[in-house]
Structure formats: C-alpha cells, structure tokens
Design an enzyme around this catalytic site. Structure first.
Site, PDB file in Angstrom:
ATOM      1  N   LYS A 232       6.592   1.495   3.597  1.00  0.00           N
ATOM      2  CA  LYS A 232       7.060   2.638   2.818  1.00  0.00           C
ATOM      3  C   LYS A 232       8.262   2.282   1.942  1.00  0.00           C
ATOM      4  CE  LYS A 232       5.244   6.524   5.467  1.00  0.00           C
ATOM      5  NZ  LYS A 232       5.550   7.737   6.261  1.00  0.00           N
ATOM      6  N   ARG A 266       2.031   3.921  13.494  1.00  0.00           N
ATOM      7  CA  ARG A 266       0.971   4.098  12.489  1.00  0.00           C
ATOM      8  C   ARG A 266       1.169   3.041  11.417  1.00  0.00           C
ATOM      9  NH1 ARG A 266       0.088   6.775   7.576  1.00  0.00           N
ATOM     10  NH2 ARG A 266      -2.039   7.626   7.349  1.00  0.00           N
TER      11      ARG A 266
END
Length: 304
Positions: A232, A266
């Site tokens: 991210k 995740r």
C-alpha cells in the site's frame, strides 16, 4: 473435548463446516478480478490467468482466498452491481469447481453480492471495506447467512474517503467506531467478527502509522484482527518507490503486525507472508517465559 463456543472464543471463526483457529496467524491471499487494482501483480483477466493465480495462492500456503471484483483503491469509481457480479461469478464458480475445499472470502460492500456469493458458491467470509456503512442491509444479511464477517473501518466511499481524514485521535476514533458497530452485529446474532482497522482507507500516511503503532489496543478487544497493508501507499510513498518495489517493506510491517496481535495477514505475496508467519511462530514458540529471569539478570549487565 468440550465444543468450542465461538461467542466465548472470538479467535475461532466458522468457515463452512469447520472452525478456523485464529490463535495461529493465517494468510489471506488476494485475488482481484478487476481491471484496475492498484497492484498489477494480483489482477486476473481471463479464465486461464484466474486458475493460475488461484493455484499459486493455494500452493504458496494461503488459508483463505479473498476474491474481489470492485476496485476500492483511493479515488476509484465504483463498478455497478451488475459489473461486479459479472466479474465475480466466474471466479467463484472456478474455485468451487476445481478447489471445493478452499475457504473463500468475498470482498464486497454490497449485501446482494454477499448473499449470492454465500448461497450460490459457498463463500465462508464476507469482507466489507465499508463496515456496513455503504449498504444498510449488510449487517442483517450477514446475520441471516451466518457467515464470518470482516468489519473494516472506512469513512465515505473509495471515491471520496481521502478527504475525510479529520480525527481527534485516529486510533481511539477508529477503535471506538469498530466496537460500536461490532456491538450492533452481535445484537443481530453475528458471532464470527473480524476487525480490520482499514489501513489506507480515509487515513493519511502518518495516521496509518499511528494506527499501526496502536495495533495491540485492537487485539486487546479479544476479536481477531485482520491487517491489510500489502504494497500500500503507506509503504511506497514515504520510501519514494512504487507498489512493485515494496515487498521487503511489506514483509517487515507484516512481522510487526503479527507482533502487535494480528490474526490474519491479507496479502498479494502469499509465499512471503507464509514464511513471515512461520518465522514468527518459531520466535513465539521459543520465547523465554516471562516468569523466568532474563539472560542479563542471569549473567549480569555487561554494560556495568
């Protein structure tokens, strides 16, 4: 042996016909059937690529496959319900046909998509980035389906969430919001709840790191915690890199997440996350009990 009560043991969740013990951290592999995921390495565009990606996710050691068909990257427009289902259904059908034993999570904020995924293709987990704030029917739908639910924190929608980052205290505000909504889920009879602080969703880079530094407070609630920071912008922006270049940073922060109490990672890179979990488990297995004296106490302080 006494049967496990999920209501009394939030670190067990029902997945299909068995309980998954989240006291041992689990890896959730990302399968994006979208044309515009922020990380190209996890996109699939045809049946062959789909089967290859699922096979890789499973061989590399994922415990859960998280299938998403509607991009939620910051600023992204939402696919229509029809578009989302037309992308999602072939993926769910492929997994159920070829890997019927796989634990599938469906990444959607639409209750109608969640219902069809569970009832028609046996999805065991609903992973809702909006925490029930976009679709007001989601909580009652999950309660009626009796499946596990990932309750994530987000403000607004993916299109405008990055304009909604005004918090008094980001960790306290996010935790308070999650606990309020978890209580509503439990009132409806949902026991299998997983909390996700929502890194990257309506948070600045600095807020993401403050939230991450307080992860133990989330774990202290007793709920299982999902952490999704894989590649991210909170990693690549401050480093001046791209999503493709931050696997080492992802691994480092995933280890920190496990040490902070995360139950599920995740990730896009399943093999790397699997190794991270295995090394973390070795550290935990061989840690000296707190009641034992430390090595420094035993041998004396070498600095003196």
């Amino acid at each position: 042996m006494e049967p496990v009560s999920v209501a009394e043991n939030p670190l067990y969740i029902n997945v299909g016909n068995h309980l998954m013990d989240l006291r041992r951290p689990r890896v959730m592999g990302i399968l994006n059937v979208t044309p515009d995921s922020f990380y190209a390495g996890c996109r699939v565009s045809d049946a062959e690529a789909l089967a290859s990606r699922v096979d890789s996710i499973r061989r590399e050691g994922a415990d859960i496959i998280d299938v998403g068909a509607c991009s939620t990257r910051p600023g992204s427009p939402s696919a229509t319900e029809r578009e989302e289902w037309e992308r999602l259904e072939p993926a769910l059908a492929c997994i159920r046909e070829r890997w019927p034993e796989a634990v599938v999570s469906v990444d959607t904020f639409r209750s109608s998509i969640a219902r069809r995924s569970v009832e028609e293709y046996g999805a065991a987990i609903v992973n809702d980035v909006s925490g029930g704030t976009i679709d007001s029917d989601m909580f009652e739908t999950v309660a009626s389906l009796k499946v596990a639910y990932v309750l994530m924190h987000m403000r607004g929608t993916p299109a405008d969430m990055q304009t909604l980052t005004d918090y008094e205290d980001v960790s306290a505000d996010v935790l308070g919001s999650l606990m309020f909504r978890a209580a509503e889920l439990r009132r409806l009879g949902v026991c299998d709840i997983i909390l996700d602080p929502g890194f990257g969703f309506a948070k600045t880079v600095e807020q993401n790191y403050r939230l991450f530094s307080d992860l133990q407070a989330f774990a202290a609630t007793g709920y299982a915690i999902l952490v999704g920071i894989s590649r991210k912008s909170m990693l690549w922006r401050p480093l001046g890199l791209t999503p493709e270049e931050v696997l080492p940073a992802t691994v480092a922060l995933n280890m920190a997440a496990l040490q902070g109490g995360a139950s599920i990672l995740r990730v896009h890179d399943v093999a790397a996350a699997r190794q991270t979990v295995e090394v973390y488990e070795l550290l935990r297995k061989n840690a000296r009990p707190k009641e034992e004296c430390s090595v420094i106490e035993y041998f004396g302080n070498p600095a003196l």
